[in-house]
Motif scaffolding. Structure first.
Motif, mmCIF file in Angstrom:
data_model
loop_
_atom_site.group_PDB
_atom_site.id
_atom_site.type_symbol
_atom_site.label_atom_id
_atom_site.label_comp_id
_atom_site.label_asym_id
_atom_site.label_seq_id
_atom_site.Cartn_x
_atom_site.Cartn_y
_atom_site.Cartn_z
ATOM 1 N N LYS A 128 0.828 -1.205 0.000
ATOM 2 C CA LYS A 128 0.000 0.000 0.000
ATOM 3 C C LYS A 128 0.862 1.254 0.000
ATOM 4 C CE LYS A 128 -4.024 -2.075 2.248
ATOM 5 N NZ LYS A 128 -4.927 -2.034 3.437
ATOM 6 N N PHE A 129 2.013 1.168 0.655
ATOM 7 C CA PHE A 129 2.940 2.306 0.690
ATOM 8 C C PHE A 129 3.408 2.652 -0.715
ATOM 9 C CE2 PHE A 129 7.166 4.190 1.077
ATOM 10 C CZ PHE A 129 6.988 5.150 2.070
ATOM 11 N N SER A 130 3.771 1.617 -1.504
ATOM 12 C CA SER A 130 4.252 1.853 -2.871
ATOM 13 C C SER A 130 3.140 2.382 -3.767
ATOM 14 C CB SER A 130 4.845 0.570 -3.455
ATOM 15 O OG SER A 130 3.841 -0.427 -3.605
ATOM 16 N N GLN A 131 1.907 1.962 -3.510
ATOM 17 C CA GLN A 131 0.777 2.487 -4.276
ATOM 18 C C GLN A 131 0.524 3.950 -3.934
ATOM 19 O OE1 GLN A 131 -2.336 -0.336 -3.211
ATOM 20 N NE2 GLN A 131 -2.156 -1.368 -5.191
ATOM 21 N N GLU A 132 0.590 4.266 -2.653
ATOM 22 C CA GLU A 132 0.334 5.628 -2.195
ATOM 23 C C GLU A 132 1.288 6.621 -2.851
ATOM 24 O OE1 GLU A 132 -1.482 8.687 -0.091
ATOM 25 O OE2 GLU A 132 -2.060 6.581 0.113
ATOM 26 N N TYR A 133 2.560 6.222 -2.976
ATOM 27 C CA TYR A 133 3.572 7.142 -3.505
ATOM 28 C C TYR A 133 3.948 6.831 -4.955
ATOM 29 C CZ TYR A 133 3.738 8.600 1.326
ATOM 30 O OH TYR A 133 3.386 9.071 2.576
ATOM 31 N N GLU A 134 3.148 5.984 -5.584
ATOM 32 C CA GLU A 134 3.243 5.724 -7.024
ATOM 33 C C GLU A 134 4.662 5.338 -7.456
ATOM 34 O OE1 GLU A 134 1.715 9.464 -8.483
ATOM 35 O OE2 GLU A 134 -0.321 8.666 -8.582
#
Length: 268
Positions: free
Chosen positions: A35-41
């Protein structure tokens, strides 16, 4: 500290001291990093700047503790090898895992701001890491441990490279790409990459395929058994460890005996 009648509560505290004369591996993992990688694209399948953040944070830990002889990581995970006779924090398990996880977290935050100045971290989605300490009685198990982590890196990266090629270049939805890869083996994924997208997986950057090794380079003199050394000799070797060159490598840990045989201090 002055004593008081309330000090009896300290009796409830318990310490777990890790076994002596065993290798300690501390593995730090990111919590909720998907989710962290999705949040910061993050760039897919690999974001080199995100890897740089993790590598720099791990290197800061290695530089801080001379007892760490080697570290290996990829994505949001890092494993740190402590020398067999280390007495860092008296080998207290809770102290070790809390310090390593907190140091990775704070350094990740610091280096994030340097690598991603345009992406400020949000309080609702901050980088968090946990850690565990595992003991190994002999060096053969240490070699197998790091081989296991590198195999895991290869499997995950080959899958992700193929998955995101199907999505970003092949026009599939994530669910369609996932269904396409069900039941495939490594040769199938290599064939998909080459025949459909002209990608030769062997030419992918080594950092993606093999992960990153952070190595404290010593010399053969340091491979002597510390039990046979005087206190002064131990101090001299510790100074050498602190001053040793620290290198970032992307090499084969699985089939290359040269990597291990050329560094006898790792097993001493």
């Amino acid at each position: 500290m002055a004593k008081s009648r309330f000090e009896y509560v300290k009796q409830f505290e318990r310490e777990n001291y890790l076994l002596p004369d065993t290798y300690i591996v501390i593995r730090v993992d990111g919590k909720g990093f998907h989710k962290f990688s999705q949040e910061y694209e993050f760039d897919k399948p690999n974001d080199i700047r995100a890897l740089n953040v993790m590598n720099r944070a791990a290197q800061a830990v290695v530089e801080s503790y001379s007892d760490v002889l080697m570290a290996y990581g990829d994505s949001d995970e890092y494993s740190f090898l402590l020398r067999k006779n280390c007495q860092l924090y008296e080998r207290r398990e809770m102290k070790l895992i809390t310090m390593f996880s907190s140091m990775i977290s704070t350094n990740y935050f610091y280096f994030w701001n340097e690598e991603f100045p345009e992406k400020k971290l949000k309080q609702s989605r901050l980088p968090n890491f946990d850690a565990r300490a595992v003991l190994y009685p002999n060096f053969a198990l240490i070699k197998d441990y790091f081989s296991w982590r590198q195999v895991d890196c290869h499997i995950n990266n080959l899958y992700n490279t193929t998955f995101w090629a199907l999505v970003l270049k092949g026009g599939m939805t994530p669910q369609e790409a996932e269904n396409r890869l069900i039941g495939t083996v490594a040769s199938d994924k290599n064939e998909i990459l080459f025949s459909q997208f002209g990608i030769n997986y062997n030419n992918e950057p080594e950092i993606f395929k093999k992960g990153t090794i952070i190595m404290r380079e010593l010399d053969e003199e340091d491979s002597r058994d510390e039990k046979e050394l005087s206190a002064r000799q131990k101090q001299r070797i510790d100074k050498k460890r602190k001053k040793a060159e620290i290198k970032l490598l992307h090499e084969d840990l699985i089939t290359s005996e040269t990597f291990w045989s050329s560094r006898p201090w790792l097993s001493s």
